[in-house]
Design a protein around this motif. Structure first.
Motif, mmCIF file in Angstrom:
data_model
loop_
_atom_site.group_PDB
_atom_site.id
_atom_site.type_symbol
_atom_site.label_atom_id
_atom_site.label_comp_id
_atom_site.label_asym_id
_atom_site.label_seq_id
_atom_site.Cartn_x
_atom_site.Cartn_y
_atom_site.Cartn_z
ATOM 1 N N THR A 413 0.814 -1.212 0.000
ATOM 2 C CA THR A 413 0.000 0.000 0.000
ATOM 3 C C THR A 413 0.851 1.267 0.000
ATOM 4 N N MET A 414 2.141 1.169 0.358
ATOM 5 C CA MET A 414 2.971 2.362 0.475
ATOM 6 C C MET A 414 4.143 2.403 -0.487
ATOM 7 N N ALA A 415 4.541 1.263 -1.026
ATOM 8 C CA ALA A 415 5.734 1.224 -1.865
ATOM 9 C C ALA A 415 5.523 2.010 -3.156
ATOM 10 N N TYR A 435 3.970 -13.076 -2.677
ATOM 11 C CA TYR A 435 2.866 -12.298 -2.106
ATOM 12 C C TYR A 435 2.789 -10.851 -2.589
ATOM 13 N N TYR A 436 3.874 -10.308 -3.093
ATOM 14 C CA TYR A 436 3.889 -8.883 -3.420
ATOM 15 C C TYR A 436 3.433 -8.653 -4.856
ATOM 16 N N HIS A 437 2.488 -7.708 -5.019
ATOM 17 C CA HIS A 437 1.972 -7.384 -6.355
ATOM 18 C C HIS A 437 1.876 -5.873 -6.541
ATOM 19 N N GLY A 438 2.735 -5.141 -5.850
ATOM 20 C CA GLY A 438 2.671 -3.691 -5.894
ATOM 21 C C GLY A 438 3.633 -3.088 -6.905
ATOM 22 N N ALA A 439 4.003 -1.836 -6.635
ATOM 23 C CA ALA A 439 4.927 -1.121 -7.513
ATOM 24 C C ALA A 439 6.264 -1.857 -7.575
ATOM 25 N N SER A 440 6.948 -1.727 -8.713
ATOM 26 C CA SER A 440 8.213 -2.445 -8.891
ATOM 27 C C SER A 440 9.252 -1.938 -7.905
ATOM 28 N N LEU A 441 9.933 -2.870 -7.251
ATOM 29 C CA LEU A 441 10.932 -2.549 -6.240
ATOM 30 C C LEU A 441 12.332 -2.828 -6.765
ATOM 31 N N ASN A 442 13.290 -2.117 -6.247
ATOM 32 C CA ASN A 442 14.697 -2.397 -6.503
ATOM 33 C C ASN A 442 15.190 -3.286 -5.364
ATOM 34 N N ILE A 443 15.100 -4.603 -5.567
ATOM 35 C CA ILE A 443 15.407 -5.566 -4.515
ATOM 36 C C ILE A 443 16.906 -5.840 -4.499
ATOM 37 N N ILE A 444 17.514 -5.619 -3.341
ATOM 38 C CA ILE A 444 18.957 -5.818 -3.184
ATOM 39 C C ILE A 444 19.178 -6.842 -2.074
ATOM 40 N N GLU A 445 19.882 -7.916 -2.399
ATOM 41 C CA GLU A 445 20.247 -8.901 -1.391
ATOM 42 C C GLU A 445 21.514 -8.417 -0.691
ATOM 43 N N PRO A 597 -1.704 8.268 2.547
ATOM 44 C CA PRO A 597 -2.298 7.096 1.883
ATOM 45 C C PRO A 597 -2.963 7.463 0.562
ATOM 46 N N ILE A 598 -2.971 6.505 -0.329
ATOM 47 C CA ILE A 598 -3.641 6.681 -1.605
ATOM 48 C C ILE A 598 -5.119 6.969 -1.376
ATOM 49 N N GLY A 599 -5.656 7.911 -2.137
ATOM 50 C CA GLY A 599 -7.072 8.240 -2.054
ATOM 51 C C GLY A 599 -7.419 9.267 -1.002
ATOM 52 N N THR A 600 -6.418 9.772 -0.244
ATOM 53 C CA THR A 600 -6.721 10.834 0.710
ATOM 54 C C THR A 600 -7.300 12.024 -0.054
ATOM 55 N N PRO A 601 -8.492 12.505 0.320
ATOM 56 C CA PRO A 601 -9.150 13.549 -0.472
ATOM 57 C C PRO A 601 -8.305 14.813 -0.556
ATOM 58 N N PRO A 602 -8.317 15.499 -1.685
ATOM 59 C CA PRO A 602 -7.609 16.773 -1.801
ATOM 60 C C PRO A 602 -8.188 17.804 -0.839
ATOM 61 N N GLY A 603 -7.318 18.678 -0.328
ATOM 62 C CA GLY A 603 -7.784 19.726 0.575
ATOM 63 C C GLY A 603 -6.743 20.077 1.603
ATOM 64 N N ALA A 640 -1.839 -0.311 -7.806
ATOM 65 C CA ALA A 640 -1.310 -1.502 -7.131
ATOM 66 C C ALA A 640 -1.328 -1.358 -5.620
ATOM 67 N N ALA A 641 -1.440 -0.113 -5.120
ATOM 68 C CA ALA A 641 -1.463 0.104 -3.673
ATOM 69 C C ALA A 641 -2.787 -0.290 -3.048
ATOM 70 N N ILE A 642 -3.798 -0.577 -3.870
ATOM 71 C CA ILE A 642 -5.109 -0.957 -3.359
ATOM 72 C C ILE A 642 -5.158 -2.473 -3.200
ATOM 73 N N LEU A 643 -5.445 -2.933 -1.991
ATOM 74 C CA LEU A 643 -5.606 -4.360 -1.754
ATOM 75 C C LEU A 643 -7.019 -4.779 -2.148
ATOM 76 N N ASN A 644 -7.222 -6.053 -2.381
ATOM 77 C CA ASN A 644 -8.538 -6.589 -2.761
ATOM 78 C C ASN A 644 -9.109 -5.807 -3.944
#
Length: 903
Positions: A413-415, A435-445, A597-603, A640-644
């Motif tokens: 929801t935040m990435a 499990y992850y289906h969000g924004a593309s991450l730069n994964i570093i081991e 958070p995503i969808g926070t109303p403008p104002g 992608a930040a929206i679950l379900n």
């Protein structure tokens, strides 16, 4: 007719095995070893070979998974289906092997049935690991070994069978190192047959006569297997030895004694891995006893019942016995040299389990031969024990503290695209792939060893990563040495803004953002002469919902010793909180970042700071307004930040993109957040109607409210913007546990009309336990509080704790609070405690008629003698419920207990 019925038994047993292995396949989370499997299988082939060479298992299973993933993906269910297929295929194979060895088909059917319902085998038929595969391949190797014993060496048929024997046995060795135990058992059998039973002399006169000796063929097969396996031994052997010796020296396990080793493995073979050691574990004696019974009778009989293979005449089940005893014996010897037996380590010898079940089937058969009812009772008892263990398997969470699903859901929801994810362990990368289906991450081991040994290198590498506006995620496991986790935290915290610092079981998820400090405000704050804030700053920029971070910094200086907590909140004009960060603070500079958070109303929003004492949670003063921020909608929202995620279009121009919720408790307000999108400009102000229904349409809760707390009416919505809509709904207190439908429609107050209802998702309801047995408190009472509850008794413990015993008279629509006052002789309240019953866990909205509840209140007052007064009130209006005595006479709005409290 009886023969036809028997023909259907094996397919039915196999279908049962499939059903048991596919049941609740996604209930348990992936655990560390499964994460490793996904990690290895999602590398390129040569990287996978390189990485598995320093692991404790060879690469064949991971190579198979690579192919499987190509077709079925990396979801947890898809990954586990491979093990389901492998595990199910083992059942008919065991049947075929038993039919080869024994003329009585009932032995084969019982053996297949025992394996089909085996909790141990089902466990690893649902796990993304290689144990089921090596069991299948080991059993196939044994079957082909039996086939070869029945064939004449040198024929085309025997050559074809020998080829498959070489292939399957080598594949088993490339799946798990312990597969060598099965090969050693076969070698011992062959040597016993040809050196003890057959004793055929070797004719050295010609090459043809030498080749005619079966033992030469077997030695050739074993030599070919060795050649096929030699490249891996040469490549991986030294790495494996170094890895195992290092792990053993770090873990420092003591070798198990032979009795403990044997008892643990046989118990697990019989009843599987139990979450707790219960009486069910002792039931393993039943299956172990059947195995012992079979072995005893096997030594007393001839080859009666055996398919006439003269070469197996030493014992009807010699190969099966060796397939059980040899792995157990060699496994124990390995335990002496390299002691390592973590929880569930018995899985390494799953390959010996089919032999265990086949011998147990022989024991049941022996009982049945003496009296049919004995065999039936034995099989019934084993079935009951297995299904009792399976109930534990299907219902008890195995890794509740290591479940990464909630962690990854919040990460999603935040990435933001190209966020850095520092994977400290490879299995964390496996979890992300699943499990992850969000924004593309730069994964570093992370190179843990190099960074721990060379901190300067770690700092240089991190500085390179931390470009302006860089965001770094760290899943910091807290159960290991934590060397690298603590080093990362120590380096990043003073240099960045801490945005996320949340515990998920044993893992602390942290996110740090590199950003400039906002300008310093010329103000200071004093909190009751305990803590001062001398400097502070808040980012004045406009912030984009779903993308940006609100930056707040301040310098804390404790005036008196103590630990404090800070709560920074983003609040709208009506006082609703849209984003929040709560954390302990020390006496130094605090850099706190809050994700919008995503969808926070403008104002326009205000940023407020509340300081609490850590020891008692008491706020030191009212929340202070630190400043104002302006929220804007993103031009390209991150869906992608929206679950379900779903897509449901309503006829008024609204589109539902998704929702989030949690497990609901009856009578307790349950949050449900919807994510809306207007397809065009709207001329009307709509309200959302939410209902919770069972699958027959019965309504258990309903609510009607303006979206987004009413601060952003639908007439202001811009097309294609995402609007976050937090709603709250309370189910009836008597709502049964189960799955319910979330049903939504839109209401137009101007025309009193509604859109068509849509089922948008499901809600899991799980209530608290309810007790209807009357308690026996030390002090009896019979006071009624309105029509809500009756106080049936109370106890005073240690002059500080007051325990109230309530009997519910009804389920209330109002969540009442209970107050307990300690009043001195001058009618002054010297101590009090107000709370929702059960410390908030048992609101009156969740009470069921005639249930009893235990309600504890800790009140601390100065030394003295006090009167105890108790009452109930509506926190929304502060109106108290009237109190009536046992004869139904009114007694005011509180109850004075006859017992006084002396301190």
């Amino acid at each position: 007719m009886k023969h036809i019925a028997h023909r259907w038994l094996l397919p039915l047993i196999t279908l049962l095995a499939l059903a048991l292995r596919i049941l609740r396949l996604d209930f348990q989370p992936l655990w560390w070893d499964e994460g490793y499997s996904v990690f290895f299988a999602t590398r390129d082939f040569w990287t996978m070979i390189e990485r598995t060479a320093i692991d404790i298992h060879p690469p064949l299973y991971y190579a198979m998974m690579q192919i499987w993933i190509t077709f079925f993906g990396t979801s947890a269910v898809a990954l586990r289906l491979l093990s389901v297929v492998i595990g199910t295929a083992t059942i008919p194979l065991l049947y075929v092997l038993a039919r080869k060895l024994f003329t009585d088909h009932r032995i084969a059917l019982v053996a297949a049935f025992l394996l089909a319902i085996s909790p141990f085998h089902i466990y690893y038929s649902q796990e993304v690991r290689m144990y089921g595969l090596v069991t299948l391949l080991g059993l196939a190797s044994i079957y082909l070994c039996v086939q070869l014993l029945a064939m004449t060496p040198g024929t085309r048929a025997s050559a074809s069978t020998a080829f498959f024997f070489l292939l399957v046995t080598t594949a088993a060795l490339y799946t798990q190192y312990y597969a060598a135990f099965i090969l050693i058992a076969e070698i011992l059998l062959i040597l016993a047959i040809y050196l003890v039973i057959d004793r055929r002399p070797l004719n050295w006169r010609s090459l043809a006569s030498i080749w005619a000796n079966p033992l030469v063929h077997w030695f050739s097969a074993w030599f070919a297997i060795s050649l096929l396996y030699l490249p891996w031994i040469i490549y991986a052997g030294p790495k494996l030895y170094a890895y195992v010796t290092s792990k053993v020296s770090i873990e420092k396990y003591a070798p198990l004694d032979p009795l403990t080793f044997l008892a643990q493995h046989l118990a697990v073979f019989a009843v599987g891995h139990l979450t707790e050691w219960t009486m069910l574990a002792w039931a393993s004696i039943v299956l172990v006893g059947l195995v012992a019974l079979a072995l005893f009778f096997d030594t007393q009989r001839s080859n009666r019942g055996l398919v006439p293979y003269p070469l197996l005449s030493l014992s009807p089940s010699l190969l099966i016995v060796l397939s059980l005893i040899v792995p157990l014996t060699l496994g124990y010897l390995v335990n002496l040299i390299f002691p390592f037996h973590p929880l569930h380590s018995e899985r390494l010898l799953l390959l010996a389990a089919p032999a265990f079940y086949l011998i147990a089937a022989l024991g049941i058969h022996e009982l049945g031969n003496r009296r049919a009812v004995f065999g039936t009772l034995a099989l019934t008892l084993v079935t009951i024990i297995s299904f009792a263990s399976l109930y534990d398997f299907y219902t008890a969470p195995r890794y509740p503290k290591d479940d990464y699903r909630p962690l990854i859901a919040d990460l999603q929801t935040m990435a933001q695209p190209n966020d850095i994810f520092l994977a400290i362990y490879p299995w964390q990368i496996g979890y992300l792939r699943t499990y992850y289906h969000g924004a593309s991450l730069n994964i570093i081991e992370t190179p843990n060893d190099a960074w721990i040994k060379h901190p300067a290198q770690m700092q240089r590498d991190l500085e390179t990563m931390l470009k302006p506006n860089a965001r770094v995620w760290i899943p910091a496991l807290q159960t290991q040495g934590r060397l690298i986790e603590d080093a990362l935290d120590l380096f990043l915290r003073p240099r960045t803004y801490s945005v996320v610092d949340t515990w998920y079981g044993t893992t602390r998820l942290e996110m740090f953002a590199r950003a400039d400090d906002p300008p310093r405000a010329n103000r200071s704050l004093i909190f009751e002469n305990e803590l001062s804030i001398t400097d502070l700053g808040i980012a004045p920029d406009s912030l984009t919902a779903g993308q940006d971070i609100l930056r707040v910094w301040f310098d804390t200086r404790p005036i008196t010793p103590g630990t404090f907590k800070a709560s920074v909140r983003l609040v709208d004009v009506k006082g609703n909180v849209w984003a929040q960060d709560d954390r302990e603070i020390a006496g130094d500079l605090q850099r706190i970042g809050i994700f919008i958070p995503i969808g926070t109303p403008p104002g326009d929003y205000t940023v407020r700071l509340q300081i609490y004492r850590a020891r008692d949670g008491k706020p030191l003063r009212d929340a202070d307004v630190l400043g104002n921020v302006h929220i804007v909608a993103p031009t390209m929202p991150n869906i992608a930040a929206i679950l379900n995620q779903i897509e449901i279009n309503f006829e008024n121009g609204m589109r539902l993109l998704g929702y989030t919720t949690s497990v609901a408790k009856p009578g307790v307000p349950t949050p449900i957040t919807f994510f809306w999108q207007a397809t065009h400009n709207l001329a009307k102000e709509y309200a959302v109607i939410t209902q919770i229904q069972d699958w027959r349409g019965n309504i258990f809760a309903t609510t009607q409210a303006a979206p987004a707390f009413g601060i952003y009416p639908t007439t202001r919505w811009q097309p294609n913007d995402i609007v976050r809509d937090p709603q709250t709904i309370t189910l009836r207190g008597n709502t049964p546990d189960g799955e319910y439908r979330i049903v939504v429609d839109w209401f137009d107050p101007a025309t009193n009309s509604r859109t068509q209802s849509h089922t948008v998702g499901s809600l899991t309801v799980k209530g608290r336990p309810h007790y209807f047995g009357a308690p026996t408190p030390a002090n009896q009472s019979d006071a009624r509080f309105g029509n809500v509850a009756r106080l049936v008794g109370y106890e005073i413990i240690g002059n500080q704790r007051i325990v109230l015993y309530w009997r519910a008279l009804t389920t209330s629509d109002i969540s009442y609070k209970v107050f307990v006052h300690l009043v001195d002789a001058n009618e002054i309240i010297r101590a009090q405690r107000d709370q929702i019953p059960g410390a908030g866990e048992c609101p009156t909205t969740s009470w069921i008629k005639d249930e009893y509840l235990v309600d504890v209140y800790d009140v601390d007052a100065p030394p003295g003698e006090y009167t105890i007064r108790i009452g109930m009130y509506d926190p929304a209006t502060n109106v108290r419920l009237p109190v009536f005595d046992a004869s139904n006479q009114p007694g005011g709005d509180s109850l004075e207990l006859p017992t006084r409290l002396a301190r």
